[in-house]
Motif scaffolding. Structure first.
Motif, short mmCIF file in Angstrom:
data_model
loop_
_atom_site.label_atom_id
_atom_site.label_comp_id
_atom_site.label_asym_id
_atom_site.label_seq_id
_atom_site.Cartn_x
_atom_site.Cartn_y
_atom_site.Cartn_z
N ARG A 1 0.86 -1.17 0.09
CA ARG A 1 -0.05 0.11 -0.02
C ARG A 1 0.82 1.26 0.09
NH1 ARG A 1 -2.41 3.76 4.00
NH2 ARG A 1 -4.58 4.02 3.50
N PRO A 61 -3.29 6.00 0.52
CA PRO A 61 -4.60 5.55 0.38
C PRO A 61 -5.09 5.22 -1.07
CG PRO A 61 -4.35 7.36 1.97
CD PRO A 61 -3.17 6.97 1.37
N ARG A 62 -5.61 4.02 -1.00
CA ARG A 62 -6.27 3.48 -2.39
C ARG A 62 -5.12 3.33 -3.52
NH1 ARG A 62 -11.22 5.78 -4.78
NH2 ARG A 62 -10.20 7.79 -4.70
N GLU A 82 -8.92 -4.68 -3.24
CA GLU A 82 -10.08 -3.83 -2.70
C GLU A 82 -10.72 -4.57 -1.25
OE1 GLU A 82 -12.52 -2.61 -5.77
OE2 GLU A 82 -11.08 -1.37 -6.74
N SER A 83 -10.58 -6.01 -1.53
CA SER A 83 -11.19 -6.81 -0.38
C SER A 83 -10.49 -7.08 0.86
CB SER A 83 -11.72 -8.10 -1.00
OG SER A 83 -10.58 -9.00 -1.25
N SER A 84 -8.93 -6.49 0.55
CA SER A 84 -8.31 -6.63 1.67
C SER A 84 -7.75 -5.45 2.42
CB SER A 84 -6.61 -7.35 1.17
OG SER A 84 -7.10 -8.44 0.74
N GLU A 97 -8.81 -1.66 4.06
CA GLU A 97 -10.02 -0.83 4.82
C GLU A 97 -10.12 0.58 3.79
OE1 GLU A 97 -8.36 -2.27 8.92
OE2 GLU A 97 -7.96 -0.14 8.52
N ASP A 98 -9.41 0.65 3.05
CA ASP A 98 -9.55 1.88 2.10
C ASP A 98 -10.91 1.96 1.35
OD1 ASP A 98 -6.19 2.64 1.36
OD2 ASP A 98 -7.29 2.63 2.90
N SER A 101 -14.44 0.25 1.57
CA SER A 101 -15.46 -0.08 2.43
C SER A 101 -15.87 -1.39 1.85
CB SER A 101 -16.50 0.77 3.02
OG SER A 101 -16.12 1.64 3.94
N THR A 102 -16.16 -2.53 2.51
CA THR A 102 -16.94 -3.59 1.96
C THR A 102 -17.96 -4.15 3.21
OG1 THR A 102 -15.06 -5.10 3.00
CG2 THR A 102 -15.07 -4.45 0.64
N THR A 103 -18.60 -5.23 2.87
CA THR A 103 -19.71 -5.44 3.83
C THR A 103 -20.18 -6.86 3.78
OG1 THR A 103 -22.14 -5.02 4.16
CG2 THR A 103 -21.07 -4.80 1.81
N TYR A 109 -19.46 2.65 7.77
CA TYR A 109 -19.14 1.98 9.09
C TYR A 109 -18.14 2.69 9.80
CZ TYR A 109 -20.72 -2.59 6.87
OH TYR A 109 -21.49 -3.62 6.52
N VAL A 130 -13.17 -6.71 6.99
CA VAL A 130 -12.34 -6.91 6.07
C VAL A 130 -12.24 -8.50 5.71
CG1 VAL A 130 -9.65 -6.89 5.41
CG2 VAL A 130 -10.68 -5.19 6.77
N THR A 185 -10.90 -10.79 4.03
CA THR A 185 -10.09 -11.93 3.89
C THR A 185 -9.60 -12.35 5.31
OG1 THR A 185 -8.28 -10.36 3.43
CG2 THR A 185 -9.07 -11.57 1.54
#
Lengths: 257, 344
Positions: free
Chosen positions: A75, A78-79, A227-229, A231-232, A234-236, B100, B107, B109
């Motif tokens: 990283r 951010p992003r 993107e799933s790993s 925190e930048d 948000s996933t749900t 959130y 997260v 994974t």
């Protein structure tokens, strides 16, 4: 409660004035967001490779290399991420940021602050997928290889060096500008989404052509992975978050004792 | 929420400009008890636990939006819908909408139960400001969180205080702050964070809850505090995590803590954790909704088949008790869960 909200409003307004100055350029620190399998790290100015630890600091001059079963995600900010593929080595040649004040921005009343990043990574061998969704105006990201350098802004692209030394770039989103690092080499080439471009070890360029499906799939896969790993983004998914009326009913039953 | 969603989507120029992602979760779960602190629905069979689709779009350097649509248990919801306005120092943004709180967005994974406590909380409606200046990051926010809704409990998303008060829809505001420090090097990586939330019940809430015997006295404490502290250390394949949280909600004093350790070997991650949940309510009058407490050991192994596909197996050795009157001790509520998670 009104006092609290008022106090928070004052604090929020105060925050807007923080950094009411233009900072000098400073080194930007990133982190190793993910490390799977054999992943090693070499700090700037040293010759020693050590086992990398997830979430360790990655900064200017550092290197990451992966083994046959290794994968890593850096990283940068951010992003903005670099996914290092197996059997690869990436160096962070340059990573700086400065705060720039501008009259643009969504806040209206106050001049906005923009973080202008200048990042150059070096692909020494193997392959890397770059997911760059946080580069703003005036920021630069370059991926340097032995024979070419790709300049990008706000894009997803991959770069690789094969066993013969051929260098390749493919783009999934945005645009990539590839220039030669060989004296007297080719004119700058722009590639867009779905395109691929390669350069031989001699510096001879190919034509821009459609990227192979496998390359496109790998970029998509790595984008989803990043993107799933992080925190930048948000996933749900909440495997444990299953509060429902069933639970409330159970509580009511107990209360009837 | 629908209006906010429509407002946000009208600004999106075209479907091609949208960044689309999401996830699918399939569970097989077998839980021992029929009563319990955690949900027992879907026992003994595979079920499509949750699907989500995330839409995001960058309008400019300063403005971006995100919407997450979630389908879970047959119900669809907009779990996230926010607009982020940049231009603040240190990569700062102000976000408005449904989002959130820190550590609340799971997260994907990570292992099923790791970390266990304050992750996986419900999204809130409000506004927040967050900034980052490595290795520090911080966030301040105001949220519309009703602690007496079925999902309002602050601890682990579980209803530790009897909350059969779905009709109580008054909007309670809460203010929160969160501070995080994380850095790492050859010595490993350390992440330390702390948060604090403050809120108040309305007088209407207090009167209603007293009438329902949830509270003994409407003149009791009407404020609400949550303090949380966590530390997470990683060295090579080893990781140790600890978290402590205490919530004061009216007369209820709720404490919870967790210690977990994990070891990563290639594509496999092995986790063992212990957590406790307790409260101060004892010998409440007959008829008062009971409160739960728990001691749990969790064993988890997660296999990352592919960066986009993860398989996890988890066993909970879970002992619960009802702290009200009558008290019921040692309620076993063990569970085995097999989960498949795919992201795209």
């Amino acid at each position: 409660m009104k006092k609290i909200l008022f106090g928070f409003s004052i604090l929020a307004v105060t925050l807007l004035f923080l950094g009411n100055f233009v900072e000098a350029e400073r080194v930007q620190h990133g982190s190793l967001m993910k490390a799977r399998g054999v992943v090693q790290y070499r700090a700037a100015g040293t010759d020693r490779w050590v086992t990398a630890t997830e979430r360790m600091r990655i900064t200017q001059g550092d290197r990451i290399k992966t083994g046959a079963n290794g994968e890593a995600v850096i990283r940068i900010s951010p992003r903005n991420f670099i996914a290092v593929r197996p059997n690869s080595e990436v160096a962070i040649n340059l990573a700086t940021v400065r705060t720039e004040r501008t009259n643009e921005g969504a806040l209206g009343i106050f001049g906005a602050r923009r973080e202008v990043q200048n990042v150059e990574a070096g692909l020494e061998r193997g392959a890397a997928v770059n997911v760059l969704k946080g580069l703003g105006t005036n920021s630069e990201f370059r991926m340097r290889t032995p024979v070419a350098v790709a300049g990008v802004r706000g894009t997803i692209f991959s770069s690789f060096i094969d066993a013969l030394g051929n260098v390749g770039f493919a783009c999934s989103e945005g645009a990539v500008n590839v220039t030669s690092t060989v004296p007297g080499g080719f004119d700058p080439v722009d590639i867009g989404p779905g395109d691929a471009f390669s350069v031989a070890p001699t510096g001879a360029p190919s034509e821009v052509a459609p990227a192979p499906p496998t390359v496109m799939n790998e970029m998509s896969s790595n984008e989803a992975n990043v993107e799933s790993s992080s925190e930048d983004f948000s996933t749900t998914t909440s495997p444990q978050q299953e509060v429902s009326s069933t639970e409330v009913t159970a509580e009511n039953e107990i209360s009837n004792y | 929420m629908k209006r906010l969603l429509i407002l946000i989507l009208t600004f999106v120029p075209s479907a091609q400009a949208l960044d689309i992602g999401g996830s699918v979760v399939i569970n097989y779960r077998d839980r021992e008890g029929t009563l319990g602190l955690t949900n027992n629905a879907g026992n003994g069979g595979f079920n499509l636990s949750q699907t989500s689709i995330r839409l995001s779009h960058d309008f400019s350097d300063w403005k971006r939006m995100g919407v997450t649509l979630t389908s879970s248990g047959g119900a669809e919801a907009v779990s996230e819908g926010w607009l982020a306005l940049g231009g603040l120092p240190y990569y700062g943004e102000m976000t408005i909408g449904r989002f959130y709180k820190p550590l609340g967005a799971p997260v994907q994974t990570l292992g099923l139960s790791y970390p266990a406590l304050l992750f996986h909380t419900s999204p809130v409606l409000g506004a927040k400001v967050n900034m980052e200046y490595y290795p520090w990051s911080w966030e301040l926010g105001v949220a519309n969180n009703n602690p007496f809704s079925a999902t309002g409990s602050v601890i682990s998303g579980s209803t530790a205080f009897g909350r059969p008060i779905a009709a109580l829809n008054t909007s309670n505001k809460e203010v929160y702050g969160f501070l995080r420090w994380r850095d790492g090097g050859e010595w490993g990586a350390l992440d330390v964070n702390a948060g604090y939330t403050f809120g108040e019940f309305s007088r209407t809430d207090l009167a209603t809850l007293t009438a329902l015997n949830v509270l003994l006295d409407s003149r009791g404490r009407s404020d609400r505090h949550l303090a949380e502290l966590a530390a997470d250390y990683t060295y090579g394949p080893f990781r140790v995590f600890g978290q402590y949280a205490q919530a004061l909600e009216g007369p209820l004093n709720l404490t919870t803590w967790n210690v977990s350790g994990s070891y990563r070997m290639g594509k496999f991650n092995y986790t063992i954790g212990y957590d406790e949940l307790d409260n101060n309510l004892r010998n409440r009058p007959v008829g008062t909704p009971a409160s739960w407490a728990r001691e749990r050991i969790t064993y988890n192994v997660t296999w990352e088949l592919h960066p986009s596909l993860q398989l996890a197996l988890e066993y909970e050795d879970n002992e619960e008790r009802i702290t009200g009157n009558p008290q019921i001790q040692d309620l076993p509520n063990n569970a085995v869960t097999l989960q498949v998670l795919a992201v795209f």
